[in-house]
Each structure stands twice: as C-alpha cells, then as structure tokens.
Design an enzyme around this catalytic site. Structure first.
Site, short mmCIF file in Angstrom:
data_model
loop_
_atom_site.label_atom_id
_atom_site.label_comp_id
_atom_site.label_asym_id
_atom_site.label_seq_id
_atom_site.Cartn_x
_atom_site.Cartn_y
_atom_site.Cartn_z
N ASP A 106 -4.69 -6.03 -7.88
CA ASP A 106 -4.88 -5.35 -6.61
C ASP A 106 -5.07 -3.87 -6.94
O ASP A 106 -4.84 -3.43 -8.07
CB ASP A 106 -3.65 -5.57 -5.71
CG ASP A 106 -4.00 -5.51 -4.21
OD1 ASP A 106 -5.09 -5.01 -3.88
OD2 ASP A 106 -3.18 -5.96 -3.40
N HIS A 113 0.83 -1.20 0.00
CA HIS A 113 0.00 0.00 0.00
C HIS A 113 0.87 1.26 0.00
O HIS A 113 0.44 2.32 -0.46
CB HIS A 113 -0.91 0.03 1.24
CG HIS A 113 -2.01 -0.99 1.19
ND1 HIS A 113 -1.85 -2.25 1.70
CD2 HIS A 113 -3.27 -0.93 0.69
CE1 HIS A 113 -2.97 -2.93 1.53
NE2 HIS A 113 -3.84 -2.16 0.92
#
Length: 484
Positions: A256, A184
C-alpha cells in the site's frame, strides 16, 4: 558521485510512482525509460477517456512493458468516474446480491474498460472481511462480514478482472476489515491470535491465491502476534512465512502507499520504508500519490545505499524487480475480453437495494435532505446521493450536527421527508436528527454507507443501498419512485 547506473535501474524496477496532472511530464516518462516499474493513476490524472489513453500511450513510449496501475474498485472508490460517481455498485452491494457470477461479470466489465484505456493493473478487489461496523476505511469496499461469502466473491472478482487482461491486486493482506482506525493517518492494530486471522481475515486471500491473482497488496496494520510493533508491510513473518510459504502465493507483493502514516511514521519516512518493505519480502513499492522526480530518486538512492550497508541483499532486490517484471510480462500477453456495457452496473445496483418498512408515505413528492459526510482519502471527493436522479424534486444538503429539525419540518410542510446519509449510525448528530424529524413527521431513511445494525425508531421505511456510487444512487431513487 552519482548512483551506479545498474543498481539505480534495479532499484527503480521495484517502484510504482505517480505524477500530477492529466499529461505525464517528461520526468515521468524518462524514469520509465530508465527502468521505473510503473506509475499509478489517480483522479487528478483522469479527465476523459481519450486523454487517459493518450497518457498511457505516452508512458508506454518510455518502455512498452511499463506497469500502469489504478484503484478502480467500483462503488465508492473510483478514479475513472471520480467526477460523476461509478456506474458500478461496490463490493458490499455485490455481496448483498449474493450472485458470484454477477460479481465476475461486473469485474470483467471494469477490467475491459481499463484494458481499453491501456491500464494494466487494477489495485482491486478489496477482499477484507469487514467485521467492524465502525471501520472507517473499508466499509462498503468489502463484500461483507461473512468470510465464506467474501472469499467466494473475491475469487470471482479476481477471475473477472484477469479475464479482461488486467492484473488483479487483492488487498489488504493480512486483512484490514477488523480495524477501527484509518492507516492513512495512523497505524491500526488488530490484536487477535493468528488462528482467528486464518478463520476470518485470511480465507478470502486463500481464495484469490487459488484463483490465480497476479498480485496481493499489503496492509499498514499491526498484528502484534505476527508483526510485533511494525506494520505488516514491514513483516517477513506476514509477507514470506504466511503469504508465500503457508498460502503458496507466487505473484508480486505490492505495498500500500508508503506515504501513508501507517507506514511512513513507523519507518521514519518513505525512503526508509521502501528498504524495510523490500527486506520483508515486498516486490513492488507503491510510493503514493504525491510524487515527483526528486522523491523517486531519493527512494532509489536509499535502496542502493541499503545494498551497500547490508540492510538489503542484491538477491532480494533482484528477486523483487524480477517479480515486478513478471507481472508486466503477464499484462502484455493476457487476452482481453470484449467490453461489457455498463448498464450491467445499474441493474446490479437495483438488485442490491433493500427496503424495511413501507414506502406508502411517498404518495406525494418528498423533501430530500442529504446529510454531509466526509470522504476518506481512499474514496476522495466523489459525488454521491440521489440528487442527479431526482425528477424535479427539491433537495437540501445539511450538516447533521448543525441542522434545525423544526426548520426542515416547516420547509417540508405536508410533504414527507427522505433523509439520505452515509454511515448514519456514527455520523455526529445523525441519529439525533433522524429521531427529531421522525417525531410527528413521515420520514424515510436512505443509508448509503455500511449497513450497520442500527435502525432508527419511528421512521416509515429504512432503505439500504450498500454503497454510494452513481449506480447505487439511481437504484435508490428508482426504488423510491423519484426518477423520471
């Protein structure tokens, strides 16, 4: 000049967007009608079941075969129960129990709940082999560190979800379990030879492909031997040569979230990342959580531009949109199973609890000390701990690095202390606080994070829950005799 309508619709057919709030805004529904593959639901979209069902019905009014996805892993990652914590234990707990039939039933129950709300794709299970104790983003989301065990439970979870009519999306290919960085925020590197990947990280993916998983999600990780300097999401060697050609996967490859730094920084933005992912072999592009109509149009426009300048071929984008459409068609025809009671989750969490040492020090009600632990973006802020399950027992919350052991001992008085934490071995100040409290005071430790090999000296007992869901918290409180 505007985009060619046919090419715009084709580009939209490869995108999973998102929207803010509990009610889909008009633009979110209009984009579905225009050909958008679907939306992903996050915690901000979830208030209560009737509202979620109304939201999915509104999206389906835009187009009946819209894909509606969610990250509902159970355990530490839940969207439906983000306000209370999941009634199901997560993968680490299920792996610890070691009953693949139980794993199948748990995931069938999750799938039945999703299907009842109109959700068609679960971005789960996490099938990464968590081979690094300090992995900051996988941890208890993994079935364990043993590839064979992870493979067996991954196949069972996939079968359970899909028996309920909800498509499984196994993640994160080719394996996020050996990382010590969070994609992230940055691009993690797994610098190992391909043969080690096959022996360790890829075994569960082979199992879910054999189990018929309808989708596989990519990882924003760098494996230099395969991907060079780019993440796997942008690597044809990973998505086509390895996943499709070597492992025989025929379903949809889902990225993702492209807003994650592991992808966005490598590509120079979300829209360029979408083009790179499509060129590499991805089919369904998850934009992320912070999405509006303008961003969707920007990504679609970049895909159309790439068709014009040669970065993408028409056949590749048609193939990707076709696989997304095939996924949607499967979710419309799959047979849903009856709903399974969530009591199953609490029973499973009880089976996962492990106690090392003796709990005899809890002859009288203890002082419960819960240590603050930051949540990852994947988890979000979800309540955890023993608090909701305590029968009038005092609990205090402290930051480990700021806590005064002497003050806590004085507050406890003659009472024993139960210290509750997540990933205590790497929590700043955590091991030191445990050691200071245990010097001359009866202390029991409850570890609700990844069960590393660290064990503190001097404590009466060490209790491991293998997760921090609502079910895990209740199971720990029951094991300690602290519930009604």
């Amino acid at each position: 000049m505007g985009l060619d309508p046919g090419l715009r619709r084709l580009a939209l057919g490869t995108l999973l967007a998102a929207y803010p709030g509990p009610v889909p805004p008009d633009w979110a529904v209009d984009l579905v009608a225009d050909g958008l593959a679907g939306h992903t639901l996050f915690g901000t979209n979830i208030h209560q079941p009737a509202q979620v069902a109304a939201s999915t019905a509104a999206l389906r009014a835009g187009r009946p075969d819209v894909l509606i996805a969610i990250d509902e892993e159970g355990g530490d990652v839940t969207r439906l129960a983000h306000a209370t914590g999941s009634p199901y234990p997560g993968n680490a707990a299920l792996g610890a129990v070691g009953d693949v039939s139980l794993t199948r039933r748990i995931y069938q129950a999750i799938g039945a709940e999703l299907a009842g709300l109109g959700i068609t794709v679960n971005l789960a299970p996490t099938v990464d082999v968590n081979s690094a104790d300090d992995n900051p983003v996988i941890g208890t989301r993994s079935f364990g560190a043993d590839p064979v065990r992870v493979a067996a439970h991954s196949a069972a979870a996939t079968a359970g979800l899909q028996s309920a009519g909800v498509a499984a999306c196994a993640k994160h290919f080719p394996g996020h379990g050996a990382t010590v960085a969070d994609s992230h925020y940055e691009l993690p590197t797994v610098d190992v030879p391909p043969e080690l990947l096959r022996q360790r990280d890829l075994l569960p993916f082979a199992a879910v492909v054999a189990a018929g998983s309808r989708a596989v999600m990519t990882a924003h990780i760098r494996v230099p031997a395969l991907t060079g300097d780019r993440p796997a999401t942008f690597s044809r060697a990973v998505l086509v040569d390895l996943l499709r050609d070597e492992y025989g996967f025929t379903g949809a490859v889902v990225t993702d979230a492209l807003e994650m730094k592991g992808a966005a920084l490598a590509a120079g933005g979300i829209a360029p990342g979408a083009v790179l992912a499509l060129a590499a072999g991805a089919d369904l592009l998850c934009i992320g959580a912070k999405v509006d109509a303008g961003l969707v149009e920007q990504v679609a426009a970049e895909i159309v531009a790439a068709l014009g300048d040669g970065r993408l071929t028409l056949s590749r984008v048609e193939q990707a949109a076709g696989r997304a459409a095939e996924l949607a068609a499967w979710t419309r025809t799959a047979d849903a199973s009856p709903t399974v009671a969530t009591d199953l989750g609490y029973a499973a969490a009880r089976r996962a609890v492990r106690v090392e040492g003796a709990l005899t020090g809890l002859a009288q009600p203890p002082l419960v000390v819960q240590l603050h632990a930051a949540a990852t973006i994947a988890e979000g802020r979800v309540p955890w701990g023993l608090g909701p399950h305590l029968n009038g027992i005092e609990q205090v919350r402290v930051v480990a690095a700021e806590a005064d052991p002497e003050n806590l001992r004085q507050r406890a008085g003659s009472r024993p202390i139960v210290l509750v934490g997540r990933h205590l071995h790497r929590l700043p100040g955590g091991p030191e606080l445990v050691a200071a409290l245990a010097a001359g005071h009866p202390v029991t430790v409850v570890e609700m994070g990844w069960p590393a090999s660290w064990r503190p000296a001097g404590v009466r007992a060490f209790v491991t829950t293998y997760g921090a869901s609502h079910a895990n918290g209740r199971a720990a409180a029951e094991a300690l005799g602290l519930t009604r």
